[in-house]
Write a protein that holds these residues in place. Structure first.
Motif, mmCIF file in Angstrom:
data_model
loop_
_atom_site.group_PDB
_atom_site.id
_atom_site.type_symbol
_atom_site.label_atom_id
_atom_site.label_comp_id
_atom_site.label_asym_id
_atom_site.label_seq_id
_atom_site.Cartn_x
_atom_site.Cartn_y
_atom_site.Cartn_z
ATOM 1 N N LEU A 15 -24.437 4.046 -28.276
ATOM 2 C CA LEU A 15 -25.233 4.015 -27.060
ATOM 3 C C LEU A 15 -26.175 2.806 -27.067
ATOM 4 O O LEU A 15 -26.279 2.075 -26.076
ATOM 5 C CB LEU A 15 -26.038 5.308 -26.947
ATOM 6 C CG LEU A 15 -26.560 5.732 -25.574
ATOM 7 C CD1 LEU A 15 -25.446 5.797 -24.549
ATOM 8 C CD2 LEU A 15 -27.262 7.079 -25.683
ATOM 9 N N LEU A 16 -26.840 2.571 -28.185
ATOM 10 C CA LEU A 16 -27.737 1.416 -28.290
ATOM 11 C C LEU A 16 -26.970 0.111 -28.139
ATOM 12 O O LEU A 16 -27.446 -0.835 -27.488
ATOM 13 C CB LEU A 16 -28.472 1.448 -29.631
ATOM 14 C CG LEU A 16 -29.522 2.564 -29.795
ATOM 15 C CD1 LEU A 16 -30.029 2.603 -31.225
ATOM 16 C CD2 LEU A 16 -30.677 2.361 -28.821
ATOM 17 N N GLU A 17 -25.763 0.047 -28.705
ATOM 18 C CA GLU A 17 -24.967 -1.172 -28.576
ATOM 19 C C GLU A 17 -24.480 -1.368 -27.143
ATOM 20 O O GLU A 17 -24.337 -2.494 -26.677
ATOM 21 C CB GLU A 17 -23.794 -1.128 -29.558
ATOM 22 C CG GLU A 17 -24.248 -1.234 -31.002
ATOM 23 C CD GLU A 17 -23.107 -1.308 -31.990
ATOM 24 O OE1 GLU A 17 -21.958 -0.946 -31.618
ATOM 25 O OE2 GLU A 17 -23.349 -1.709 -33.147
ATOM 26 N N LEU A 47 -29.223 12.690 -26.256
ATOM 27 C CA LEU A 47 -29.387 11.411 -26.944
ATOM 28 C C LEU A 47 -30.392 10.520 -26.223
ATOM 29 O O LEU A 47 -31.253 9.886 -26.859
ATOM 30 C CB LEU A 47 -28.035 10.694 -27.040
ATOM 31 C CG LEU A 47 -27.028 11.263 -28.032
ATOM 32 C CD1 LEU A 47 -25.659 10.627 -27.833
ATOM 33 C CD2 LEU A 47 -27.506 11.039 -29.469
ATOM 34 N N LEU A 48 -30.297 10.454 -24.909
ATOM 35 C CA LEU A 48 -31.226 9.626 -24.139
ATOM 36 C C LEU A 48 -32.665 10.112 -24.302
ATOM 37 O O LEU A 48 -33.588 9.307 -24.463
ATOM 38 C CB LEU A 48 -30.826 9.624 -22.661
ATOM 39 C CG LEU A 48 -29.531 8.885 -22.321
ATOM 40 C CD1 LEU A 48 -29.133 9.148 -20.876
ATOM 41 C CD2 LEU A 48 -29.688 7.387 -22.566
ATOM 42 N N TRP A 84 -36.885 3.778 -28.598
ATOM 43 C CA TRP A 84 -35.719 2.893 -28.578
ATOM 44 C C TRP A 84 -35.253 2.608 -27.157
ATOM 45 O O TRP A 84 -34.549 1.626 -26.924
ATOM 46 C CB TRP A 84 -34.575 3.510 -29.384
ATOM 47 C CG TRP A 84 -34.774 3.341 -30.857
ATOM 48 C CD1 TRP A 84 -35.429 4.184 -31.707
ATOM 49 C CD2 TRP A 84 -34.350 2.235 -31.656
ATOM 50 N NE1 TRP A 84 -35.429 3.680 -32.981
ATOM 51 C CE2 TRP A 84 -34.772 2.491 -32.989
ATOM 52 C CE3 TRP A 84 -33.651 1.062 -31.380
ATOM 53 C CZ2 TRP A 84 -34.519 1.600 -34.022
ATOM 54 C CZ3 TRP A 84 -33.400 0.183 -32.416
ATOM 55 C CH2 TRP A 84 -33.824 0.450 -33.714
ATOM 56 N N LEU A 85 -35.605 3.448 -26.220
ATOM 57 C CA LEU A 85 -35.267 3.245 -24.816
ATOM 58 C C LEU A 85 -36.521 3.383 -23.975
ATOM 59 O O LEU A 85 -37.476 4.073 -24.354
ATOM 60 C CB LEU A 85 -34.227 4.269 -24.345
ATOM 61 C CG LEU A 85 -32.862 4.267 -25.018
ATOM 62 C CD1 LEU A 85 -31.998 5.379 -24.436
ATOM 63 C CD2 LEU A 85 -32.174 2.916 -24.876
ATOM 64 N N LEU A 110 -33.081 -0.878 -23.158
ATOM 65 C CA LEU A 110 -33.619 -0.915 -24.511
ATOM 66 C C LEU A 110 -35.139 -0.962 -24.498
ATOM 67 O O LEU A 110 -35.746 -1.627 -23.652
ATOM 68 C CB LEU A 110 -33.080 -2.132 -25.265
ATOM 69 C CG LEU A 110 -31.630 -2.049 -25.757
ATOM 70 C CD1 LEU A 110 -31.234 -3.358 -26.432
ATOM 71 C CD2 LEU A 110 -31.425 -0.878 -26.707
ATOM 72 N N GLY A 111 -35.756 -0.280 -25.471
ATOM 73 C CA GLY A 111 -37.198 -0.254 -25.587
ATOM 74 C C GLY A 111 -37.701 -1.166 -26.691
ATOM 75 O O GLY A 111 -36.942 -1.885 -27.344
#
Length: 267
Positions: free
Chosen positions: A28-30, A58-59, A67-68, A79-80
């Motif tokens: 998800l981050l990628e 997850l979000l 992170w978000l 992204l955070g």
């Protein structure tokens, strides 16, 4: 005495729920890193195929951990700040970066153009450090950005470190074009790699970015080389002879940089 319960092959090979969640969080981050737009749960479901129920959890977790971040509606994400903090930590802990920064300053001072330092990661190059020219029209830092290796001088000079078979196993054929000038044929790339090995630096003209030509050389402190340094020049501001001299200069500076790194015991 109770008999042990039989475990099916499928259950035995099943991935633990915690591992699956961790993998999905990374994916998800990628996904966010590859897209520079705000994305909703529906967007992410379409891009990743993850169940909406899993995505929702997850979000929420990634957002709470920093992170978000969300937009004003609270329904779209990007992204955070934690992503930046961790990315910066990678550079802070890399012993090569201070040496590379000094070399980049030297390239910019002697050419008047922008210099980049990058590392190959599979089929891509990751930009670790940049020094922009004062007259550069590209004012956004490229640190942390990635580009396909085959479409950049940085990537080409690093791919030339590999054997013919290693290159064929690594790259698809044909390759994706970023511009009308991008070389997409493996046969042509192999020809260019041979030239690169002979002259000591790689060159490309508007293959990665329209209006820009680049020269790059490997930093010889590892075998095969993993890092390279480049000089980016507007095509309308340099002649062929000037670009060639820039390539020769880059080769000299990377040779010196490699010697400095080896003397410092950095591998």
């Amino acid at each position: 005495m109770a008999q042990p319960t039989a475990v099916s092959a499928g259950e035995n090979n099943a991935e633990p729920a915690g591992v699956k969640s961790a993998r999905r969080a990374i994916d998800l981050l990628e996904t966010f890193a590859e897209n520079d737009v705000w994305m909703s749960l529906s967007d992410l479901h379409t891009r990743t195929g993850f169940p909406r129920s899993s995505l929702h959890g997850l979000l929420r977790t990634l957002h709470e951990a920093g992170w978000l971040e969300t937009d004003s509606s609270g329904t779209r994400y990007r992204l955070g700040v934690r992503a930046l903090i961790c990315g910066t930590a990678y550079l802070d802990r890399d012993p090569v970066v201070p040496f590379a920064t000094e070399a980049l300053e030297k390239v910019r001072e002697r050419t008047g153009f922008t210099a980049h330092y990058a590392r190959r990661n599979g089929t891509e190059v990751v930009y670790l450090e940049t020094r922009e020219s004062a007259k550069s029209i590209h004012l956004v830092s490229r640190v942390g950005r990635t580009l396909p290796a085959h479409a950049t001088a940085l990537g080409k000079v690093l791919l030339a470190e590999l054997t013919h078979d290693e290159i064929d196993a690594l790259l698809p054929n044909p390759l994706t074009a970023l511009t009308p000038n991008t070389v997409t044929s493996l046969d042509e790339l192999h020809r260019q790699f041979a030239e690169t090995r002979e002259r000591g630096y790689a060159s490309e003209i508007e293959e990665g970015t329209p209006g820009i030509r680049c020269v790059a050389a490997v930093v010889p402190y590892r075998i095969p080389g993993t890092d390279a340094l480049s000089c980016s020049m507007p095509v309308d501001q340099v002649t062929e002879a000037e670009a060639r001299r820039a390539g020769e200069l880059i080769a000299e500076i990377t040779t010196e940089l490699g010697q400095n790194l080896r003397r410092a015991g950095i591998r």
